[in-house]
Write an enzyme that holds these catalytic residues in place. Structure first.
Site, PDB file in Angstrom:
ATOM      1  CE1 TYR A 142      -3.355  -2.795  -0.093  1.00 43.86           C
ATOM      2  CE2 TYR A 142      -3.684  -2.297   2.287  1.00 43.86           C
ATOM      3  CZ  TYR A 142      -3.883  -3.111   1.219  1.00 43.86           C
ATOM      4  OH  TYR A 142      -4.858  -4.139   0.977  1.00 43.86           O
ATOM      5  CG  ASP A 254     -12.384  -6.564   6.332  1.00 38.12           C
ATOM      6  OD1 ASP A 254     -11.970  -6.016   7.418  1.00 38.12           O
ATOM      7  OD2 ASP A 254     -13.214  -6.067   5.736  1.00 38.12           O
TER       8      ASP A 254
END
Ligand code: NAD
Length: 369
Positions: A142, A254
């Site tokens: 990222y 998640d």
């Protein structure tokens, strides 16, 4: 001893509603002299944009940096959809994480036995589940350079990002995982894709080096990220602490959170480096967003934020007894069938945000009597 400084950031949407309930809990711990915190509050997200034209002011950043712990509810909402990207509420979130140097994101996936039925997995697979995922937050693909989208000589377009980790980036997050494991089940699964990625090979080698030099007492296992995803739904209770990079951690945390059934129940923590004084930058927040669909209706579940506070007591201040007390109060309230709309089961009548906060307070008082 000087009082530890806590900064509260209610943010947007249901943030103010759930923070009001947390306030009651904080006040209870203060008035019963179980804690002696110096509390302050500030704006973040859309609430800050509306007043200051920015989702996080320099003054709020300074306060966050000087606090011993920051508690953030949530930011965002459709009201700010048309606001320029750089000053969107969510930019405040990224900015506070970066400014505080929070490189380790701790996402527990804990299933309260009484809520095991709310999971999409079979209740016996998840009942009693207690996993801690430690995700690296400031490195990896990222942030890696070079990155971009380019047009090739043949006219095709190419998008590219760089996965990159240095030894120190790996060591600092692995330290957090090993230290946590020592306070829990003493087992760390290090997760990467060393079979196909050089950065994964380095990750594995460095985690092994650190364990051999400093954490020989902690069991270390290695798993490829794809297998980890499979194992999390096949046999999640085999895990204690999982440490992984930014990208794999994003996906796996998640996935693990859904094992527990409800977004309204899950806290998280983000930690920075430990200073010589022992102080460590720390931000505690629920994993849920500002839930615009239910904001203002008084039905939001305040437990994720209240449990974030319990995490703060445990990890920033080693107040184990206080954290245990608060978590027990939450567990008992749920066992008694007090449920907000998001976790209600057949035959139960949902309670309001305020009623849930009151129930936790009443149970705290009962347990402490
Ligand atoms: P969300 O988490 O706000 O909501 C998803 C669903 O879960 C909604 O149906 C909501 O009603 C429900 N929900 C969430 N928290 C709940 C609670 N405490 N009690 C009961 N139900 C709850 O995610 P979203 O809808 O994708 O995003 C809404 C806004 O929040 C967006 O602006 C997004 O950018 C922002 N967001 C902020 C954070 C943060 O502040 N850390 C995280 C995620 C999303």
């Amino acid at each position: 001893m000087t009082a530890k400084k806590i900064l509260l950031l209610p943010g947007d949407g249901i943030g103010t509603e759930v923070t009001a309930e947390l306030r009651k809990v904080i006040d209870w711990f203060q008035t019963t002299q179980r804690t002696n915190f110096d509390l302050s509050e500030d704006l973040i997200g859309g609430a800050s944009y509306d007043v200051h034209g920015t989702p996080l002011t320099a003054a709020a950043i300074a306060k966050a940096k000087s606090a011993d712990a920051v508690i953030l509810a949530c930011v965002g909402g459709p009201k700010w959809d048309k606001v320029p990207f750089a000053v969107r509420p969510e930019a405040g979130l990224l900015s506070i994480r970066k400014e505080m140097g929070l490189f380790a994101n701790l996402r527990p996936a804990v299933v309260f036995d009484v809520l095991a039925g709310a999971s999409t997995l079979k209740a016996d697979l998840v009942a009693g589940l207690n996993i801690m995922i430690v995700r690296e937050l400031l490195g990896g693909v990222y942030f890696g350079e070079p990155r971009g989208i380019e047009t090739l000589p043949n006219g095709e377009r190419r998008g590219f990002n760089t996965q990159s980790y240095t030894t120190s980036e790996i060591h600092r997050v692995a330290h957090v995982a090993f230290e946590l494991a020592r306070k829990r089940g003493n087992k760390v699964h290090s997760v990467e894709k060393a079979n196909v990625m050089e950065s994964g090979i380095l990750w594995r080698e460095e985690v092994i080096k650190l364990q051999q030099s400093t954490y020989k007492d902690v069991e270390l296992l290695h798993m490829y990220a794809d297998n980890c995803a499979m194992q999390l739904v096949r046999n999640p209770k085999q895990f204690d602490v999982i440490v992984t990079d930014n990208l794999f951690g994003d996906v796996l945390s998640d996935l693990a959170s859904m094992l527990t059934g409800s977004l309204g129940m899950l806290p998280s923590a983000s930690l920075g480096a430990k200073e010589a004084s022992g102080r460590q930058a720390a931000l505690y927040e629920p994993i849920h967003g500002s839930a615009p669909d239910i904001a203002g209706k008084g039905v939001a579940n305040p437990l994720a934020l209240i449990l974030s506070y319990a995490m703060m007591l445990r990890y920033s201040f080693d107040m184990t007894a206080n954290a245990d007390l608060l978590e027990s109060a939450v567990q008992n309230v749920l066992a008694a069938g007090v449920r907000t709309r998001d976790i209600v089961e057949a035959g139960q009548t949902p309670v309001s945000t305020i009623a849930m906060g009151d129930a936790v307070l009443k149970e705290l008082a009962r347990l402490a009597a």
